[in-house]
Design an enzyme around this catalytic site. Structure first.
Site, PDB file in Angstrom:
ATOM      1  N   ASP A  67       0.795  -1.231   0.000  1.00  0.00           N
ATOM      2  CA  ASP A  67       0.000   0.000   0.000  1.00  0.00           C
ATOM      3  C   ASP A  67       0.828   1.282   0.000  1.00  0.00           C
ATOM      4  O   ASP A  67       2.034   1.249   0.235  1.00  0.00           O
ATOM      5  CB  ASP A  67      -0.968  -0.016   1.199  1.00  0.00           C
ATOM      6  CG  ASP A  67      -0.349  -0.648   2.446  1.00  0.00           C
ATOM      7  OD1 ASP A  67       0.876  -0.684   2.545  1.00  0.00           O
ATOM      8  OD2 ASP A  67      -1.111  -1.116   3.311  1.00  0.00           O
ATOM      9  N   ASN A 136      -8.321  -3.189  14.041  1.00  0.00           N
ATOM     10  CA  ASN A 136      -9.678  -3.526  13.585  1.00  0.00           C
ATOM     11  C   ASN A 136      -9.672  -4.738  12.652  1.00  0.00           C
ATOM     12  O   ASN A 136     -10.658  -5.027  11.988  1.00  0.00           O
ATOM     13  CB  ASN A 136     -10.307  -2.326  12.865  1.00  0.00           C
ATOM     14  CG  ASN A 136      -9.485  -1.875  11.661  1.00  0.00           C
ATOM     15  OD1 ASN A 136      -8.420  -2.433  11.387  1.00  0.00           O
ATOM     16  ND2 ASN A 136      -9.960  -0.886  10.945  1.00  0.00           N
ATOM     17  N   HIS A 138      -7.702  -5.086   9.991  1.00  0.00           N
ATOM     18  CA  HIS A 138      -7.391  -4.804   8.581  1.00  0.00           C
ATOM     19  C   HIS A 138      -6.099  -5.498   8.150  1.00  0.00           C
ATOM     20  O   HIS A 138      -5.216  -5.747   8.957  1.00  0.00           O
ATOM     21  CB  HIS A 138      -7.376  -3.298   8.279  1.00  0.00           C
ATOM     22  CG  HIS A 138      -6.188  -2.537   8.789  1.00  0.00           C
ATOM     23  ND1 HIS A 138      -6.294  -1.246   9.262  1.00  0.00           N
ATOM     24  CD2 HIS A 138      -4.872  -2.845   8.888  1.00  0.00           C
ATOM     25  CE1 HIS A 138      -5.090  -0.822   9.617  1.00  0.00           C
ATOM     26  NE2 HIS A 138      -4.207  -1.761   9.400  1.00  0.00           N
ATOM     27  N   GLU A 143      -9.779  -1.952   5.158  1.00  0.00           N
ATOM     28  CA  GLU A 143     -10.426  -1.726   6.444  1.00  0.00           C
ATOM     29  C   GLU A 143     -11.642  -2.637   6.600  1.00  0.00           C
ATOM     30  O   GLU A 143     -12.064  -3.303   5.657  1.00  0.00           O
ATOM     31  CB  GLU A 143     -10.869  -0.252   6.532  1.00  0.00           C
ATOM     32  CG  GLU A 143      -9.726   0.754   6.395  1.00  0.00           C
ATOM     33  CD  GLU A 143      -8.857   0.881   7.662  1.00  0.00           C
ATOM     34  OE1 GLU A 143      -8.739  -0.091   8.423  1.00  0.00           O
ATOM     35  OE2 GLU A 143      -8.314   1.975   7.856  1.00  0.00           O
TER      36      GLU A 143
HETATM   37  C1  F6R Z   1       0.831  -1.339   6.065  1.00  0.00           C
HETATM   38  C2  F6R Z   1      -0.035  -2.489   6.350  1.00  0.00           C
HETATM   39  C3  F6R Z   1      -0.908  -2.454   7.562  1.00  0.00           C
HETATM   40  C4  F6R Z   1      -0.092  -2.663   8.847  1.00  0.00           C
HETATM   41  C5  F6R Z   1      -0.994  -2.633  10.076  1.00  0.00           C
HETATM   42  C6  F6R Z   1      -0.217  -2.831  11.361  1.00  0.00           C
HETATM   43  O1  F6R Z   1       1.642  -1.584   4.924  1.00  0.00           O
HETATM   44  O2  F6R Z   1      -0.040  -3.429   5.628  1.00  0.00           O
HETATM   45  O3  F6R Z   1      -1.894  -3.429   7.466  1.00  0.00           O
HETATM   46  O4  F6R Z   1       0.575  -3.881   8.766  1.00  0.00           O
HETATM   47  O5  F6R Z   1      -1.681  -1.434  10.120  1.00  0.00           O
HETATM   48  O6  F6R Z   1       0.602  -1.730  11.597  1.00  0.00           O
HETATM   49  P1  F6R Z   1       1.533  -1.661  12.891  1.00  0.00           P
HETATM   50  O7  F6R Z   1       2.561  -2.711  12.731  1.00  0.00           O
HETATM   51  O8  F6R Z   1       2.151  -0.281  12.839  1.00  0.00           O
HETATM   52  O9  F6R Z   1       0.675  -1.874  14.067  1.00  0.00           O
END
Ligand code: F6R
Length: 243
Positions: A67, A136, A138, A143
């Site tokens: 992303d 959540n 995701h 999301e």
């Molecule tokens: C970003 C991604 C997100 C993160 C998730 C956890 O490239 O794929 O799904 O892996 O938001 O983020 P952290 O590790 O910062 O809690």
């Protein structure tokens, strides 16, 4: 579905890095799907360490990141491209043409997303996808209530997700509202998936994803249907699994 529970955040990174190294050894031109975020910092740190220590040839490795924020490019320190340059790309030997990234500044977003899907196909599909998980549930920036059939697209970020990323921007106002993300169906096409989670704050999402009903409210729950998925969790993230 395999669940590996280890002590702490750093060990989660070490275990994931070891698994990735094994795959690169087997297939030096591995197509590797990558994620960003705090959980990934120990993972990249250990991956770089192992690549250097074992003199792993990464010259033919192909990467696709999940992303990028809409409106940002690598010059913006909050961008996911900047994160990747800092934590991984600048530290290992990769061919520029083998690094694939969604362009958050693309004029034609729809075309950018379609192009990304095509590039993944042209590369032969993702061999191994690394995932984190949001509070959540995701995955990527898909999301809650994202369609399981979704492909790479422009999405609106939840407030919770934006709040969780304030540290990368300095204030909530600066965290972009939208992002481009591989879709859930795109992610599910990967031949292998490794999801990393650390910390108590992920315990609820992890339990719902692994043991809950498969439903679009918890995007990661779809992984229960994937035939080769490993979850690497620390004690905090695994806390609710036996309830
Ligand atoms: C970003 C991604 C997100 C993160 C998730 C956890 O490239 O794929 O799904 O892996 O938001 O983020 P952290 O590790 O910062 O809690």
């Amino acid at each position: 579905m395999k669940i590996i529970i280890i002590k702490n955040k750093n060990d989660v990174g070490i275990k994931a890095a070891e698994l990735v190294i094994n795959e690169i050894k087997k297939k030096p031109d591995l197509v590797l799907g990558l994620a960003t975020g705090r959980t990934m910092i120990p993972f990249y740190r250990n991956l770089v360490k192992l690549i250097r220590r074992n003199k792993i040839d990464t010259n033919n490795l192909v990467t696709f990141n999940l992303d990028e924020y809409v409106g940002l490019n690598e010059r913006n320190k909050g961008s996911l491209r900047y994160f990747m340059e800092k934590n991984f790309f600048s530290k290992v030997n990769l061919k520029k043409k083998n690094i694939n990234f969604l362009n958050g500044k693309a004029r034609n977003i729809l075309r950018e997303c379609r192009k990304y899907e095509k590039e993944i196909m042209k590369a032969g599909g993702v061999d191994l996808q690394i995932l984190g998980i949001g509070r959540n549930g995701h995955i990527g920036f898909n999301e809650s209530l994202s369609s399981f059939k979704s492909r790479t697209r422009n999405v609106l970020l939840n407030k919770m997700t934006r709040k969780d990323n304030v540290a990368f921007f300095g204030s909530l106002k600066k965290v972009p509202q939208r992002a481009l993300t591989m879709g859930i169906a795109t992610i599910m096409k990967a031949r292998r998936i490794i999801l990393l989670a650390s910390g108590k704050q992920k315990a609820k999402a992890v339990a719902l994803a692994l043991k809950g009903k498969i439903n679009e409210k918890i995007p990661a729950s779809i992984l229960q249907r994937h035939k080769d998925v490993k979850f690497i969790l620390d004690a905090g993230a695994a806390e609710n699994l036996n309830q």
